[in-house]
Enzyme design. Structure first.
Site, PDB file in Angstrom:
ATOM      1  N   SER A 102      -6.670  -1.406  -0.121  1.00 34.76           N
ATOM      2  CA  SER A 102      -7.625  -1.368   0.973  1.00 34.76           C
ATOM      3  C   SER A 102      -7.925   0.193   1.332  1.00 34.76           C
ATOM      4  O   SER A 102      -8.614   0.353   2.350  1.00 34.76           O
ATOM      5  CB  SER A 102      -7.207  -2.318   1.855  1.00 34.76           C
ATOM      6  OG  SER A 102      -6.126  -1.860   2.531  1.00 34.76           O
ATOM      7  N   HIS A 162     -11.575  -4.754  -4.054  1.00 35.08           N
ATOM      8  CA  HIS A 162     -11.044  -4.855  -2.823  1.00 35.08           C
ATOM      9  C   HIS A 162     -11.354  -6.409  -2.483  1.00 35.08           C
ATOM     10  O   HIS A 162     -12.639  -6.574  -1.774  1.00 35.08           O
ATOM     11  CB  HIS A 162     -11.187  -3.934  -1.871  1.00 35.08           C
ATOM     12  CG  HIS A 162     -10.814  -4.060  -0.432  1.00 35.08           C
ATOM     13  ND1 HIS A 162     -11.586  -3.729   0.504  1.00 35.08           N
ATOM     14  CD2 HIS A 162      -9.622  -4.478  -0.165  1.00 35.08           C
ATOM     15  CE1 HIS A 162     -10.797  -3.886   1.547  1.00 35.08           C
ATOM     16  NE2 HIS A 162      -9.477  -4.436   1.322  1.00 35.08           N
ATOM     17  N   LYS A 209       2.779   1.950  -6.463  1.00 30.41           N
ATOM     18  CA  LYS A 209       1.425   1.309  -7.468  1.00 30.41           C
ATOM     19  C   LYS A 209       1.949   2.255  -8.779  1.00 30.41           C
ATOM     20  O   LYS A 209       1.565   1.719  -9.765  1.00 30.41           O
ATOM     21  CB  LYS A 209       0.345   1.741  -6.647  1.00 30.41           C
ATOM     22  CG  LYS A 209      -0.033   0.611  -5.621  1.00 30.41           C
ATOM     23  CD  LYS A 209      -1.194   0.819  -4.860  1.00 30.41           C
ATOM     24  CE  LYS A 209      -1.375  -0.188  -3.701  1.00 30.41           C
ATOM     25  NZ  LYS A 209      -1.803  -1.508  -4.026  1.00 30.41           N
ATOM     26  N   GLU A 257       0.780  -1.168  -0.017  1.00 22.95           N
ATOM     27  CA  GLU A 257      -0.117  -0.079  -0.098  1.00 22.95           C
ATOM     28  C   GLU A 257       0.863   1.178  -0.056  1.00 22.95           C
ATOM     29  O   GLU A 257       1.122   2.034   1.163  1.00 22.95           O
ATOM     30  CB  GLU A 257      -0.901   0.087   1.185  1.00 22.95           C
ATOM     31  CG  GLU A 257      -1.914  -1.062   1.418  1.00 22.95           C
ATOM     32  CD  GLU A 257      -2.902  -0.707   0.153  1.00 22.95           C
ATOM     33  OE1 GLU A 257      -4.267  -0.069   0.573  1.00 22.95           O
ATOM     34  OE2 GLU A 257      -2.787  -0.934  -1.031  1.00 22.95           O
ATOM     35  N   ASN A 303      -9.469 -11.010   3.261  1.00 26.06           N
ATOM     36  CA  ASN A 303      -8.357 -12.248   3.614  1.00 26.06           C
ATOM     37  C   ASN A 303      -9.178 -12.991   4.680  1.00 26.06           C
ATOM     38  O   ASN A 303      -9.728 -12.421   5.665  1.00 26.06           O
ATOM     39  CB  ASN A 303      -7.371 -11.478   4.190  1.00 26.06           C
ATOM     40  CG  ASN A 303      -6.198 -12.712   4.599  1.00 26.06           C
ATOM     41  OD1 ASN A 303      -6.104 -13.595   3.882  1.00 26.06           O
ATOM     42  ND2 ASN A 303      -5.432 -12.455   5.379  1.00 26.06           N
ATOM     43  N   ASN A 343     -13.990  -1.494   5.563  1.00 24.38           N
ATOM     44  CA  ASN A 343     -12.781  -1.032   6.625  1.00 24.38           C
ATOM     45  C   ASN A 343     -13.120   0.403   7.508  1.00 24.38           C
ATOM     46  O   ASN A 343     -12.934   0.472   8.454  1.00 24.38           O
ATOM     47  CB  ASN A 343     -11.450  -0.683   6.004  1.00 24.38           C
ATOM     48  CG  ASN A 343     -10.674  -2.119   5.549  1.00 24.38           C
ATOM     49  OD1 ASN A 343     -11.010  -2.992   6.145  1.00 24.38           O
ATOM     50  ND2 ASN A 343      -9.721  -1.987   4.860  1.00 24.38           N
TER      51      ASN A 343
END
Length: 706
Positions: free
Chosen positions: A432, A453, A410, A405, A456, A503
């Site tokens: 995320s 997204h 990226k 992240e 897990n 989140n």
């Protein structure tokens, strides 16, 4: 299924002179040259068969014909490639009273009892999915022949129910009673092979051999499954009582009786009446009719329809066949493995070869655990190709970036791969937290960037947040949504906002737990409160599971970007992270962990009486989560209450029997929750201040009754 699927009810064409096939509503019927009555379930305009009142009423008419015509045998099967039947159509119970449901069940039982009592030999041929009421229909036949691809099960417990069309007493009489009870208590399906082992079916054959198997059954060359030693042993009440006691203990480990009464009612039924089919039938009908009106069943039925609603967001096909994943870490490797499992051709790249090798080993383990069939495991692994050079990028229909992240990292990856993407390829990020608008900067074609997204572990978490941004094209969003469903996952469209939806809502839940730990409230007591509410895992253990480093990072990101009264991370937690105590993955965190990765918890009873406690533990945990979901709805992060509820259930495990956080809030009462939030804000600080979205929610919630 070849020619038989195309002309099942025209069996006469294959086996000699017969009456012409007839179609009456949901059924097709024909009699072949051996005077076998073929009855084929083929619900019009439906991809799968379901059992509803019309199916049963028409079956009753066929039973009348069978009694009148006296055929040599009756064969019941499906014309659908998807399977025999996917269970009862639960919409037929919507709005019905207990008395009305009891009446419907009695009518259906009468029809199945008449089928079971006809003089002709009755044979069910089972292909594909045979679930719930579909399996109960098959159990009313004398014999069951399963095609090798069949999967049989009783999923009613997932809806807060137990079988209601005779499954409770027929399954335990025909099959190994302990195995049958396990199927009904867990809702798990069994393969055709396992069904044969436990006595649920009498033969397993390939589709091309169905005709021969029917002939064998016709001439008494198939041995029936009923009458085993265990069936006789458990016809005695003392034997059932002992087994029932063990079943209750196992059930208590997974489901609290107060929240999930159905499995306990099923155990009671079998213990009390397992030796008396008639008594168990009557008790089954009464119990089912009572259960379906419980809050648990009503909310779990709601969850079933939420799942269907989210699947229904798919419009058309994704046209994605080839997938390239960048980043072979825990998430990237799992995404690649799951996509290969679901039939996509996947290439997996990383800047180093070691993570790729580790990901392939992890993929093998996951595929072995979930597929079980060696041929399917081999085929899935054949579709997963290590690709350290990134050659698959040029051929991919979608490239999924699962790098760390870091915004600049990226962007650097995108700058490298975008020129290599083929026309029409999608570029997806598994971020995320990072804003997609920031990630899109510098792209030549930002319209094909989308957030996917995953959660897990990928193999178990059903949700994928489909994250949009200002420059995404409608076609990119459509294809990404379709791709998610093709991955056997549930899409939740969300706008790019801090933490997206899940989140954003989950972080204050965990943050408040850490504040309570800082206050001296025992972490076991905090986790117990959440688990008693129905969460699959307490927030303290969840923070360890996620990783304390990630929890701290996400919390800091949300605090910075929301510009709100989001709580500060305790200094002691930051020190733990600096010392490498990151939770379960390092074997130490808020809890210590044993060699199996299980947290070492003190028993609640062993905690000192003088330990600091808080009567508001549960509301301090749950209400900030609800407050965040309401804020997301007000801000347009989530497009609807149903999507918000579904995302929280399938992405966090929010107590399914409560129907989702918004549904729970409406049921509990918006005024009560707002008053409680204000009281908590007065006592603990502005982080509990009710969001402005509660006023709008109140206006829409007056009609909610359960």
């Amino acid at each position: 299924m070849g020619r038989m699927l195309n002309a099942l009810s025209d069996r006469a064409l294959e086996l000699g002179p017969a009456r012409a096939a007839e179609q009456h509503g949901n059924w097709r019927a024909a009699t072949d040259g051996d005077y076998v009555y073929w009855l084929v379930l083929d619900r019009p305009d439906k991809a799968v068969n379901t059992i509803d009142r019309s199916v049963i009423e028409e079956l009753s008419q066929h039973v009348d014909r069978i009694i009148d015509q006296k055929p040599s045998a009756v064969v019941i099967r499906s014309a659908k490639p998807s399977g025999f039947a996917a269970g009862a159509d639960i919409q037929q119970f919507a709005g019905a009273s207990t008395g009305e449901i009891r009446g419907m069940l009695k009518e259906a039982h009468l029809v199945l009892d008449r089928l079971a009592e006809v003089q002709a030999k009755t044979i069910a041929v089972i292909n594909g999915h045979c679930l719930g009421a579909g399996l109960e229909l098959a159990l009313a036949c004398d014999l069951r022949i399963a095609v090798s691809d069949a999967s049989l099960g009783f999923p009613e417990v997932m809806l807060g129910l137990h079988p209601g069309l005779g499954g409770t007493y027929r399954a335990t009489a025909i099959a190994d009673p302990l195995e049958a009870m396990t199927m009904m208590l867990t809702g798990k399906s069994v393969t055709a092979k396992k069904a044969k082992v436990i006595g649920l079916v009498d033969a397993v054959v390939e589709e091309r051999h169905v005709g021969a198997a029917v002939q064998a059954a016709l001439y008494n060359e198939l041995k029936t499954a009923a009458g085993g030693f265990k069936t006789q042993a458990f016809s005695l009440r003392p034997a059932r009582a002992l087994a029932a006691s063990q079943m209750r203990k196992k059930t208590e480990e997974k489901a609290a009786k107060a929240h999930y009464p159905a499995p306990y009612r099923l155990i009671d039924l079998w213990e009390a009446h397992g030796g008396n089919a008639k008594a168990m039938q009557e008790a089954e009908i009464d119990s089912f009719a009572e259960l379906i009106e419980t809050d648990t069943a009503q909310n779990l039925v709601r969850v079933f329809f939420l799942r269907e609603t989210m699947r229904g967001l798919k419009q058309g096909e994704s046209a994605i066949k080839n997938v390239h994943v960048i980043g072979a870490g825990a998430m990237g490797g799992d995404i690649a493995a799951w996509a290969a499992r679901e039939g996509f051709h996947v290439t997996l790249g990383d800047v180093a070869t070691q993570p790729i090798g580790k990901a392939i080993r992890a993929a093998t383990k996951m595929l072995t655990a979930t597929l079980k069939d060696p041929l399917k495991i081999r085929d899935a692994l054949d579709r997963l190709t290590p690709d350290p050079s990134g050659l698959g990028i040029a051929h991919a229909d979608i490239v999924i970036e699962a790098a760390p992240e870091k915004l600049e990292l990226k962007r650097k990856i995108y700058a490298n791969i975008e020129p290599r993407l083929k026309d029409g390829a999608l570029l997806a990020t598994n971020t995320s937290a990072l804003p997609l608008a920031d990630l899109a900067e510098g792209l030549a074609d930002p319209s094909r960037l989308v957030g996917l997204h995953f959660f897990n572990p990928v193999s178990r978490m059903q949700l994928i947040e489909i994250v949009s941004h200002d420059k995404i094209s409608s076609e990119t969003a459509r294809r990404a949504t379709a791709f998610s469903v093709e991955l056997s996952r549930l899409p939740a469209p969300v706008a790019s906002a801090p933490g997206f939806l899940v989140n954003r809502a989950l972080t204050p839940y965990m943050a408040e737990a850490l504040i309570m730990v800082d206050e001296g409230i025992p972490k076991e007591r905090i986790d117990r409160a959440a688990e008693d509410f129905g969460m699959p895992m307490g927030p303290v253990e969840l923070a360890d599971q996620v990783g304390l480093d990630i929890a701290v990072e996400v919390s800091a990101s949300l605090r910075e970007r929301l510009d709100s009264d989001f709580p500060e991370t305790p200094a002691w937690l930051e020190r733990m992270v600096a010392d490498g105590k990151l939770g379960r993955k390092t074997g130490a965190g808020l809890y210590a962990y044993d060699s199996d990765g299980k947290p070492k918890k003190q028993k609640i009873e062993a905690l000192p009486d003088s330990a600091s406690d808080d009567a508001d533990i549960l509301d301090r945990l749950i209400l900030p989560m609800l407050n965040a979901v309401v804020a997301c709805l007000r801000e347009g992060v989530a497009e609807s209450e149903d999507v918000a509820d579904g995302a929280m259930i399938f992405g966090t495990g929010f107590a399914p029997f409560r129907g989702g956080p918004i549904h729970y809030a409406k049921k509990r009462g918006v005024d009560e929750i707002v008053a409680k939030l204000n009281a908590l804000a007065d006592k603990h600080g502005a982080r509990f201040k009710p969001d402005a979205g509660w006023d709008r929610l109140k206006e829409k919630s007056t009609a909610v009754t359960g």
